[in-house]
Design a protein around this motif. Structure first.
Motif, short mmCIF file in Angstrom:
data_model
loop_
_atom_site.label_atom_id
_atom_site.label_comp_id
_atom_site.label_asym_id
_atom_site.label_seq_id
_atom_site.Cartn_x
_atom_site.Cartn_y
_atom_site.Cartn_z
N MET A 105 24.86 49.77 -14.54
CA MET A 105 25.89 49.52 -15.61
C MET A 105 25.42 50.55 -16.61
N GLU A 106 26.48 51.03 -17.41
CA GLU A 106 26.32 52.22 -18.62
C GLU A 106 25.80 51.14 -19.62
N THR A 107 25.08 51.54 -20.72
CA THR A 107 24.54 50.71 -21.80
C THR A 107 25.36 51.34 -22.93
N LEU A 108 25.36 50.77 -23.95
CA LEU A 108 26.30 51.17 -25.19
C LEU A 108 25.07 50.88 -26.52
N LEU A 109 24.51 52.28 -26.79
CA LEU A 109 23.47 52.08 -27.84
C LEU A 109 24.10 51.79 -29.02
N LEU A 110 23.15 51.14 -29.88
CA LEU A 110 23.77 50.39 -31.15
C LEU A 110 22.63 50.45 -32.27
N ASP A 111 22.23 51.69 -32.59
CA ASP A 111 21.17 52.11 -33.25
C ASP A 111 21.78 52.23 -34.95
N SER A 112 20.90 52.61 -35.76
CA SER A 112 21.06 52.53 -37.28
C SER A 112 22.00 53.60 -37.81
N ASN A 113 22.33 54.41 -36.76
CA ASN A 113 23.34 55.70 -37.08
C ASN A 113 24.84 55.18 -36.65
N THR A 114 24.72 53.89 -35.82
CA THR A 114 26.20 53.42 -35.35
C THR A 114 26.97 52.74 -36.12
N TRP A 115 28.37 53.17 -36.16
CA TRP A 115 29.34 52.07 -36.74
C TRP A 115 30.30 51.74 -35.50
N ALA B 103 28.34 37.46 -27.86
CA ALA B 103 27.59 39.00 -27.78
C ALA B 103 28.38 39.77 -29.18
N LEU B 104 29.41 39.70 -29.55
CA LEU B 104 29.93 40.33 -30.69
C LEU B 104 29.39 39.86 -31.89
N VAL B 105 28.91 38.60 -31.84
CA VAL B 105 28.33 37.98 -33.12
C VAL B 105 26.88 38.65 -33.24
N ALA B 106 26.17 38.93 -32.12
CA ALA B 106 24.79 39.33 -32.00
C ALA B 106 24.85 40.71 -32.53
N TRP B 107 25.83 41.56 -32.10
CA TRP B 107 26.16 43.10 -32.52
C TRP B 107 26.34 42.91 -34.02
N GLU B 108 27.14 42.12 -34.27
CA GLU B 108 27.33 42.26 -35.86
C GLU B 108 26.22 42.02 -36.85
N PRO C 130 27.64 40.72 -22.96
CA PRO C 130 26.19 40.33 -23.31
C PRO C 130 25.18 41.39 -22.70
N LYS C 131 25.61 42.25 -21.46
CA LYS C 131 24.64 42.80 -20.93
C LYS C 131 24.78 44.44 -21.49
N LEU C 132 25.97 44.97 -21.90
CA LEU C 132 26.45 46.06 -22.52
C LEU C 132 25.51 46.74 -23.75
N GLY C 133 25.48 46.08 -24.80
CA GLY C 133 25.01 46.52 -25.95
C GLY C 133 23.42 46.63 -25.95
N ARG C 134 22.83 47.92 -26.32
CA ARG C 134 21.29 48.10 -26.33
C ARG C 134 21.04 48.07 -27.86
N LEU C 135 20.45 47.13 -28.30
CA LEU C 135 20.30 47.11 -29.81
C LEU C 135 19.07 47.41 -30.09
N VAL C 136 18.91 48.75 -30.90
CA VAL C 136 17.55 49.30 -31.49
C VAL C 136 17.72 49.44 -32.79
N GLY D 149 35.48 60.10 -32.80
CA GLY D 149 34.85 58.81 -32.50
C GLY D 149 34.69 58.63 -30.92
N GLU D 150 33.80 58.05 -30.51
CA GLU D 150 33.44 57.61 -29.12
C GLU D 150 34.20 56.33 -28.74
N THR D 151 34.80 56.34 -27.37
CA THR D 151 35.81 55.19 -27.18
C THR D 151 35.08 54.63 -25.55
N TRP D 152 35.06 53.26 -25.54
CA TRP D 152 34.84 52.43 -24.76
C TRP D 152 35.67 51.31 -24.46
N LEU D 153 36.18 50.94 -23.10
CA LEU D 153 36.94 49.98 -22.88
C LEU D 153 36.18 48.94 -21.82
N VAL D 154 36.25 47.75 -22.05
CA VAL D 154 35.81 46.69 -21.24
C VAL D 154 36.85 45.67 -20.72
#
Ligand code: OAD
Length: 247
Positions: A1-11, A79-84, A241-247, A212-217
């Protein structure tokens, strides 16, 4: 499965729909056993329907209140709470859901575009009474009245033919503008929504136009699925829960 990188540059701007609450046991609107399958939208979710038969409208929303009070957030909400928590002010959640489950899960930066099931307001536009929390499941045969002006109360929901709160739209737009101006990477992710109702369904095009970059789940290919660059098919409670890669 693809992963979505959530780093310090991501909005990250997230849009959710009824599918995100499906695994909590809240019915969706369209499709098999959907709320609109045996309930004409115009009768229960429009100002005309309310003017014609307010009792029917309150019966519908009282049933939904009773149903939504008994359910709990699922791993998709979590998962959305963790991303926030990870992204802070570089995260915004726009939801079409009125069930309040995102806030109950712990989401804070939330725009409830279509209103809230547990809020009522006076139907008289000239009444000064502000919308107020209301968990009452009105007994069938009861249409509640405003204690200030005597007009009928109505659910604080955006019905078909009504406009979204302009402040909500501004908050969403400003978030995207701020992301682009700061030179950040703007990502839009829609989850559990059929892409059938505007303006929410048009958000993907606006974000793409802004670079912007666009994702659909989503469980099925939604009506606007071809507008997204990435499509991860599946249940949001399993995928998010598996999609976000939090760095
Ligand atoms: P819909 O019922 O139109 O669409 C739900 C979407 O979620 C469908 O595309 C399903 O395939 C998908 N889905 C179902 N279960 C899922 C799961 N477990 N995980 C991921 N996806 C899943 O609901 P909305 O798009 O939210 O407006 O509907 C938009 C608006 O139309 C609602 O806010 C409501 C309705 O009329 C008002 O009441 C104002």
């Amino acid at each position: 499965m693809e992963t979505l990188l959530l780093d310090s540059n991501t909005w990250l701007l997230v849009l959710t729909g009824a599918g995100v609450s499906a695994e909590s046991g809240v019915p969706t609107f369209r499709g098999m056993n959907g709320l609109w399958e045996d309930q004409p939208v115009t009768e229960v979710a429009s100002p005309q329907g309310f003017a014609k038969d307010p009792l029917r409208v309150w019966r519908f929303y009282s049933q939904r209140r009773a149903g939504a009070a008994d359910v709990s957030p699922n791993p998709g909400h979590d998962a959305l709470v963790a991303w926030e928590r990870h992204l802070g002010d570089r995260f915004l959640l726009a939801t079409q859901n009125v069930d309040g489950l995102h806030r109950r899960a712990g989401s804070q930066r939330v725009v409830e575009m279509h209103g809230n099931l547990f809020t009522s307001r006076c139907s008289n536009p000239d009444c000064t009474r502000a919308p107020f929390p209301d968990t009452t499941v009105y007994a069938s045969g009861t249409v509640p009245g405003c204690k200030e002006c005597g007009a009928l109360l109505r659910p604080h929901i955006v019905w078909f033919g009504e406009h979204l709160d302009p402040d909500d739209l501004t908050r969403i737009e400003s978030f995207a503008v701020k992301a682009v101006r700061s030179g950040g990477r703007l990502v839009f992710l829609a989850a559990g929504t059929s892409g059938a109702v505007y303006p929410a369904a048009g958000m993907v095009d606006n974000v793409r136009a802004a670079g912007g970059e666009t994702w659909l789940v989503n469980l099925d290919a939604s009506e606007n699925a071809s507008s997204f660059e990435h499509f991860v098919q599946g249940k949001s409670g399993e995928v998010l829960p598996k999609l976000g890669r939090l760095v």
